[in-house]
Motif scaffolding. Structure first.
Motif, PDB file in Angstrom:
ATOM      1  N   ALA A 254     -36.676  70.295 -11.078  1.00 52.74           N
ATOM      2  CA  ALA A 254     -36.277  70.531  -9.698  1.00 52.74           C
ATOM      3  C   ALA A 254     -37.090  71.642  -9.053  1.00 52.74           C
ATOM      4  O   ALA A 254     -37.417  71.578  -7.864  1.00 52.74           O
ATOM      5  CB  ALA A 254     -34.789  70.869  -9.632  1.00 52.74           C
TER       6      ALA A 254
ATOM      7  N   SER B 203     -40.486  63.248  -8.656  1.00 53.18           N
ATOM      8  CA  SER B 203     -39.037  63.465  -8.706  1.00 53.18           C
ATOM      9  C   SER B 203     -38.316  62.247  -9.264  1.00 53.18           C
ATOM     10  O   SER B 203     -37.352  62.372 -10.028  1.00 53.18           O
ATOM     11  CB  SER B 203     -38.511  63.786  -7.299  1.00 53.18           C
ATOM     12  OG  SER B 203     -39.087  64.979  -6.806  1.00 53.18           O
TER      13      SER B 203
ATOM     14  N   LEU C 196     -31.313  66.719  -7.905  1.00 51.62           N
ATOM     15  CA  LEU C 196     -32.579  67.427  -8.061  1.00 51.62           C
ATOM     16  C   LEU C 196     -33.278  67.592  -6.724  1.00 51.62           C
ATOM     17  O   LEU C 196     -33.937  68.608  -6.473  1.00 51.62           O
ATOM     18  CB  LEU C 196     -33.482  66.675  -9.042  1.00 51.62           C
ATOM     19  CG  LEU C 196     -32.982  66.599 -10.495  1.00 51.62           C
ATOM     20  CD1 LEU C 196     -33.977  65.847 -11.355  1.00 51.62           C
ATOM     21  CD2 LEU C 196     -32.739  67.988 -11.059  1.00 51.62           C
ATOM     22  N   ARG C 197     -33.163  66.607  -5.857  1.00 51.55           N
ATOM     23  CA  ARG C 197     -33.762  66.724  -4.525  1.00 51.55           C
ATOM     24  C   ARG C 197     -33.123  67.862  -3.736  1.00 51.55           C
ATOM     25  O   ARG C 197     -33.809  68.639  -3.072  1.00 51.55           O
ATOM     26  CB  ARG C 197     -33.605  65.402  -3.777  1.00 51.55           C
ATOM     27  CG  ARG C 197     -34.074  65.448  -2.328  1.00 51.55           C
ATOM     28  CD  ARG C 197     -35.562  65.672  -2.208  1.00 51.55           C
ATOM     29  NE  ARG C 197     -35.949  65.960  -0.829  1.00 51.55           N
ATOM     30  CZ  ARG C 197     -37.197  66.209  -0.437  1.00 51.55           C
ATOM     31  NH1 ARG C 197     -38.162  66.182  -1.333  1.00 51.55           N
ATOM     32  NH2 ARG C 197     -37.473  66.466   0.821  1.00 51.55           N
TER      33      ARG C 197
ATOM     34  N   VAL D  44     -31.602  70.538  -4.972  1.00 55.68           N
ATOM     35  CA  VAL D  44     -31.999  71.819  -5.557  1.00 55.68           C
ATOM     36  C   VAL D  44     -33.442  72.148  -5.187  1.00 55.68           C
ATOM     37  O   VAL D  44     -33.759  73.290  -4.810  1.00 55.68           O
ATOM     38  CB  VAL D  44     -31.825  71.784  -7.089  1.00 55.68           C
ATOM     39  CG1 VAL D  44     -32.333  73.073  -7.714  1.00 55.68           C
ATOM     40  CG2 VAL D  44     -30.364  71.570  -7.455  1.00 55.68           C
ATOM     41  N   ALA D  45     -34.333  71.177  -5.269  1.00 57.45           N
ATOM     42  CA  ALA D  45     -35.731  71.416  -4.930  1.00 57.45           C
ATOM     43  C   ALA D  45     -35.872  71.813  -3.469  1.00 57.45           C
ATOM     44  O   ALA D  45     -36.700  72.661  -3.117  1.00 57.45           O
ATOM     45  CB  ALA D  45     -36.557  70.158  -5.212  1.00 57.45           C
TER      46      ALA D  45
ATOM     47  N   SER E 187     -28.711  62.155 -10.542  1.00 55.64           N
ATOM     48  CA  SER E 187     -29.747  63.134 -10.885  1.00 55.64           C
ATOM     49  C   SER E 187     -30.798  63.231  -9.785  1.00 55.64           C
ATOM     50  O   SER E 187     -31.234  64.330  -9.422  1.00 55.64           O
ATOM     51  CB  SER E 187     -30.411  62.751 -12.203  1.00 55.64           C
ATOM     52  OG  SER E 187     -29.478  62.741 -13.255  1.00 55.64           O
TER      53      SER E 187
ATOM     54  N   GLY F 100     -25.876  69.111  -4.153  1.00 53.91           N
ATOM     55  CA  GLY F 100     -26.615  68.767  -5.366  1.00 53.91           C
ATOM     56  C   GLY F 100     -25.744  68.805  -6.604  1.00 53.91           C
ATOM     57  O   GLY F 100     -25.813  67.911  -7.456  1.00 53.91           O
TER      58      GLY F 100
ATOM     59  N   SER G 155     -35.981  62.008 -12.608  1.00 50.90           N
ATOM     60  CA  SER G 155     -34.624  61.462 -12.570  1.00 50.90           C
ATOM     61  C   SER G 155     -34.438  60.369 -13.620  1.00 50.90           C
ATOM     62  O   SER G 155     -33.373  60.274 -14.242  1.00 50.90           O
ATOM     63  CB  SER G 155     -34.328  60.904 -11.173  1.00 50.90           C
ATOM     64  OG  SER G 155     -34.484  61.900 -10.195  1.00 50.90           O
TER      65      SER G 155
END
Length: 300
Positions: free
Chosen positions: A165, A174, A30-31, A33-34, A26, A51, A178
């Motif tokens: 995200a 973040s 998420l990193r 996507v962000a 996760s 991702g 997660s």
């Protein structure tokens, strides 16, 4: 005859290990996507695909690490390897659809809900397809209400993860998102397992498929190694190393850089203005002719 289910035959080892893999997948997903939502630098399709693969591998690995602790006392369990691998592909592809929607459509409410719903359904589909890969001398039965609850948890977790995200910046925030996502994934898994009951047949167990322990080694050598390599890629990302959590958004300079940039410096006065102040006349007025006579320069 109903079988006796033991979901924690190795104690807390499998739940904790599975949770940590869910958190790792996760965090990386998420990193990525962000990074695509907040920054323009880099190849967006590549980061989004990375991702999706990280989130999918984290969910899949969490599921099967937890399933190594799942036993039925009266019967052995085998797994269909092809269906098990197919469940990994389903997780990555369906999660990838939701991730790409957010990466290209932004953070609107409708976008987040629709992308989160697709991603959550991917999580649930992966779980129940992995359960379908189980072979035993009997049949699995599910409580419909608890199954619906597990799917609802998956949907809520996916929507919350995608919202985090696109909305949360900074390493600490973040990481917190997660950790929450890991709890939701594990909660969805064990809620789904609570819906299971086993009805055993009188037929002898078949020897087809692989045992849970024999699946653990390729599981660690496959998706886990991939997550480790993905960690190296994400950590070596220049934006991650610089810690630019409030920096360039969509390629524009940060507020801090704007405050120090040339545009914030005071404008230098024109040289003509200095001369005008010195001579007590406007800078645009013509200077007198130096060769003119005294009578021409001064009125009588």
């Amino acid at each position: 005859m109903n079988g006796t289910i033991d979901g924690f035959s190795y104690g807390a080892v499998t739940p904790v290990a599975g949770y940590l893999m869910a958190v790792l997948g996760s965090a990386l997903g998420l990193r990525c996507v962000a990074r695509c939502v907040h920054y323009q630098q880099g190849w967006k399709p590549g980061w989004l695909a990375l991702g999706a693969a990280c989130i999918g591998c984290g969910i899949w690995t969490m599921h099967f690490i937890a399933m190594t602790g799942f036993q039925i006392e009266e019967a052995p369990i085998r797994y269909d390897v092809a269906v098990t691998v197919l469940s990994l592909a389903v997780a990555i592809v369906v999660v990838g659809i939701g991730v790409f929607i957010v990466g290209y459509r932004g953070a609107g409410v409708v976008t987040l809900v629709s992308a989160g719903a697709i991603t959550g359904l991917g999580v649930a589909a992966m779980h129940y397809l992995g359960m379908y890969a189980m072979h035993l001398p009997g049949s699995l039965r599910y409580d419909p209400f608890i199954v619906a609850l597990s799917v609802a948890i998956a949907l809520g977790a996916a929507i919350a993860a995608l919202w985090a995200a696109v909305s949360i910046r900074g390493f600490a925030s973040s990481l917190g998102a997660s950790l929450v996502m890991g709890v939701a994934i594990s909660g969805m898994h064990y809620t789904g397992m609570a819906a299971v009951s086993v009805h055993l047949h009188n037929a002898p167990a078949t020897g087809d498929g692989a045992t849970p322990v024999s699946l653990l080694l390729p599981m660690l050598l496959g998706p886990v190694v991939f997550l480790i390599l993905a960690t190296a890629i994400v950590v070596m990302d220049p934006l991650f190393v610089a810690g630019d959590t409030d920096g360039r958004r969509n390629g524009s300079p940060s507020a801090a850089s704007r405050g120090r940039g040339p545009e914030s410096a005071p404008a230098r006065p024109r040289a003509g203005a200095h001369r005008a102040e010195r001579d007590n006349r406007p800078a645009w007025s013509p200077r007198p002719d130096r060769n003119a006579t005294h009578d021409q320069r001064a009125p009588r």
